[in-house]
Write an enzyme that holds these catalytic residues in place. Structure first.
Site, PDB file in Angstrom:
ATOM      1  N   ASP A 110      15.602  26.593  20.461  1.00 59.76           N
ATOM      2  CA  ASP A 110      14.779  26.830  21.945  1.00 59.76           C
ATOM      3  C   ASP A 110      13.560  25.733  21.499  1.00 59.76           C
ATOM      4  O   ASP A 110      13.027  25.930  20.589  1.00 59.76           O
ATOM      5  CB  ASP A 110      14.395  28.071  22.298  1.00 59.76           C
TER       6      ASP A 110
HETATM    7  N1  URA Z   1      17.672  32.503  18.597  1.00 64.01           N
HETATM    8  C1  URA Z   1      17.076  32.313  19.715  1.00 64.01           C
HETATM    9  O1  URA Z   1      16.780  33.236  20.510  1.00 64.01           O
HETATM   10  N2  URA Z   1      16.431  30.940  19.598  1.00 64.01           N
HETATM   11  C2  URA Z   1      16.697  29.995  18.865  1.00 64.01           C
HETATM   12  O2  URA Z   1      16.040  28.869  18.850  1.00 64.01           O
HETATM   13  C3  URA Z   1      17.541  30.302  17.762  1.00 64.01           C
HETATM   14  C4  URA Z   1      18.059  31.444  17.579  1.00 64.01           C
END
Ligand code: URA
Length: 235
Positions: A110
């Site tokens: 993310d």
């Molecule tokens: N899980 C999440 O919530 N975000 C990420 O970027 C990776 C794994």
């Protein structure tokens, strides 16, 4: 290990330009292989000679392919779309956008997550390490907004293989939640990569993630790689 390639393809793969562009450069006599000028794009180059190729005297960039780890900072998106700027492309060499195939990341993070991003132009490898069938291990350091209401229950829920996420019909694969001496810090180890999975699993056990940081992806570890930097892991 790489296999023998036509010279025009090797140049295109290495980001010199399109195949026809590479062909033009070769015909103009700008390319030397192992000390000999080659003017035929179809000339086959053995992998052990890739490092001897020169274009206007310059060696090719990663002629055997790209396999790197990047320390992604918070705020960068895993996207090639400039409207989502800043993107992780800005942290990688500009010429990589011209490589064929283009380097891609394995298992996106993310925008608000930092840490280890594996980037490669070996799309088979990416498929292998991201396929849910292969259960590749990913480790995250989680900073919580508040201590978990019941750490013991959270550990059990993560390990159960029955933890359900909102709007997801299948339970999560068994995962590991490891408390630390700091009640606001836990480590999480996952074997799959669903949308916002770590954050949603923490929500499912009554918590809220303040910050998420990936330290490990399969055999690759972030170690002390500086934020925003990348390192070859081709070996
Ligand atoms: N899980 C999440 O919530 N975000 C990420 O970027 C990776 C794994």
């Amino acid at each position: 290990m790489s296999k023998a390639l036509r010279l025009d393809r090797l140049l295109a793969n290495s980001g010199v330009g399109s195949r026809s562009n590479a062909d033009m450069i070769i015909r103009r006599g700008q390319v030397v292989v192992d000390g000999t000028q080659i003017r035929d794009g179809a000339h086959k180059v053995a992998p052990e000679l890739f490092d001897t190729v020169r274009v206007d005297g310059e060696p090719l960039d990663h002629p055997h392919g790209v396999l790197i780890i990047l320390h992604k900072p918070v705020g960068y998106s895993c996207s090639h779309d400039e409207r989502e700027a800043p993107t992780v492309d800005e942290l990688l060499p500009e010429s990589w956008a011209l490589r064929t195939p283009r380097p891609e990341w394995a298992g996106r993070l993310d925008r608000e997550t930092s840490g280890l991003l594996l980037v490669s132009d070996d799309h088979q490898l990416i498929h292998r390490v991201t396929s849910p069938r292969h259960h590749v291990e990913k480790t995250y350091q989680v900073t919580l907004a508040a201590p978990l209401p019941d750490v013991g229950r959270a550990i059990e829920a993560f390990a159960s293989g029955t933890l359900m996420l909102d709007a997801d019909p299948k339970p999560c694969l068994a995962a590991t939640l490891v408390p630390t001496s700091d009640p606001l810090r836990v480590d999480v180890v996952l074997h799959e990569g669903r949308y916002h999975q770590a954050r949603r699993m923490i929500v499912a056990v009554g918590g809220h993630v303040e910050h998420l940081h990936r330290t490990q992806f399969g055999q690759w570890s972030l170690a002390d790689l500086d934020i925003g930097h990348w390192a070859d892991v081709t070996a």
